[in-house]
Enzyme design. Structure first.
Site, PDB file in Angstrom:
ATOM      1  N   SER A  33       0.794  -1.075   0.029  1.00 35.35           N
ATOM      2  CA  SER A  33      -0.249  -0.114   0.057  1.00 35.35           C
ATOM      3  C   SER A  33       1.001   1.112   0.084  1.00 35.35           C
ATOM      4  O   SER A  33       2.062   1.428  -0.470  1.00 35.35           O
ATOM      5  CB  SER A  33      -0.837  -0.013   1.392  1.00 35.35           C
ATOM      6  OG  SER A  33      -1.939   0.816   1.136  1.00 35.35           O
ATOM      7  N   ASN A  34       0.504   2.252   0.549  1.00 38.15           N
ATOM      8  CA  ASN A  34       1.195   3.581   0.492  1.00 38.15           C
ATOM      9  C   ASN A  34       0.595   4.472   1.508  1.00 38.15           C
ATOM     10  O   ASN A  34      -0.355   4.033   2.244  1.00 38.15           O
ATOM     11  CB  ASN A  34       1.276   4.126  -1.055  1.00 38.15           C
ATOM     12  CG  ASN A  34      -0.339   4.796  -1.282  1.00 38.15           C
ATOM     13  OD1 ASN A  34      -0.998   5.602  -0.768  1.00 38.15           O
ATOM     14  ND2 ASN A  34      -0.712   4.063  -2.332  1.00 38.15           N
TER      15      ASN A  34
END
Ligand code: CTP
Ligand code: CA
Length: 230
Positions: A33-34
């Site tokens: 993810s981020n």
């Protein structure tokens, strides 16, 4: 009173906004993810609502409260977000705003069981995710399309490239090399570029709280004439 017709510059419009990160599973307990906080998308949802629009917020995993009067649909992966976006656009949408930090890649295979530690290195094969905003721009009932970008270099060139490649009407770009804005910050500073067919100059939005930036962005939508074309 909810029974009164909405007034404001976006009255009668349905705005769909993607927000937050997507999360791509690797196995039952891990993901790629981020750090997107979702704040810009949620601020835009409020600004569009305040301008009289009906707002649907398609949100990845973020820890933000749903703005009053906004319909929120939670998603996890990029493919979930694409499905939710298509559904929202099928139902009739005037403006599509893509603030989500969509993971560009996902695991080719999601392991059914937790991946066990083995050896000194691990190789993951990732495959490209669908481009949601580009895909919606090709939809039969194409809404006015707004993209976002965060660039660390060549901001104008990259932003204009995305505007064209994804067939957007408008793109709001921030220069994350500044370090004091973007992602987790409450502030943002953006430059807005329009499709050539509008004949509009770029608009520079100086550093301000994301709520102020969101209101300015709604004004940019109206400047590009969303009320004329729909
Ligand atoms: N976007 C999207 N679906 C994707 C990737 C991006 O809808 N799979 C949207 C984002 O929500 C944003 C715009 O496209 O509005 C630009 O995202 P960005 O990550 O900057 O563009 P990419 O095409 O992924 O290019 P890169 O990450 O290489 O800069
Ligand atoms: Ca990307």
């Amino acid at each position: 009173d909810k029974s009164l017709p909405a007034s404001g510059i976006l009255a009668g419009k349905h705005v769909v906004i993607t927000a937050g990160p997507t999360r791509e599973a690797l196995d039952p307990v891990r993901y790629v993810s981020n750090h997107s906080s979702g704040k810009m998308g949620f601020a835009l949802a409020e600004a569009c609502r305040d301008a009289g629009a009906r707002v649907t917020l398609l949100a990845g995993p973020v820890s933000l409260a749903t703005p009053q009067g906004v319909t929120r649909i939670n998603v996890v992966s990029a493919r979930d977000l694409l499905a939710a976006s298509e559904q929202a656009v099928d139902a009739g949408c005037d403006v599509f705003i893509a603030t989500a930090a969509v993971a560009d890649y996902r695991a080719e295979h999601i392991a059914e069981q937790k991946i066990k530690k083995q050896g000194d290195s691990l190789t993951l094969t990732l495959v490209k995710n669908p481009d949601i905003v580009a895909s919606i721009a090709l939809h039969a009932k194409r809404p006015f399309m707004v993209g976002f970008a965060a660039e660390t270099q060549y901001m104008e060139e990259y932003a204009r490239g995305k505007l064209e490649r994804k067939q957007l009407d408008m793109i709001a770009c921030n220069d994350v090399s500044r370090g004091d804005i973007g992602f987790a910050s409450d502030d943002n500073a953006m430059t807005v570029f329009f499709s050539d067919r509008f004949g509009l100059e770029k608009v520079i939005l100086e550093k301000a709280n994301k709520h102020v930036i969101a209101t300015r962005l709604v004004e940019c939508l109206v400047q590009a004439g969303i009320n004329d074309q729909n």
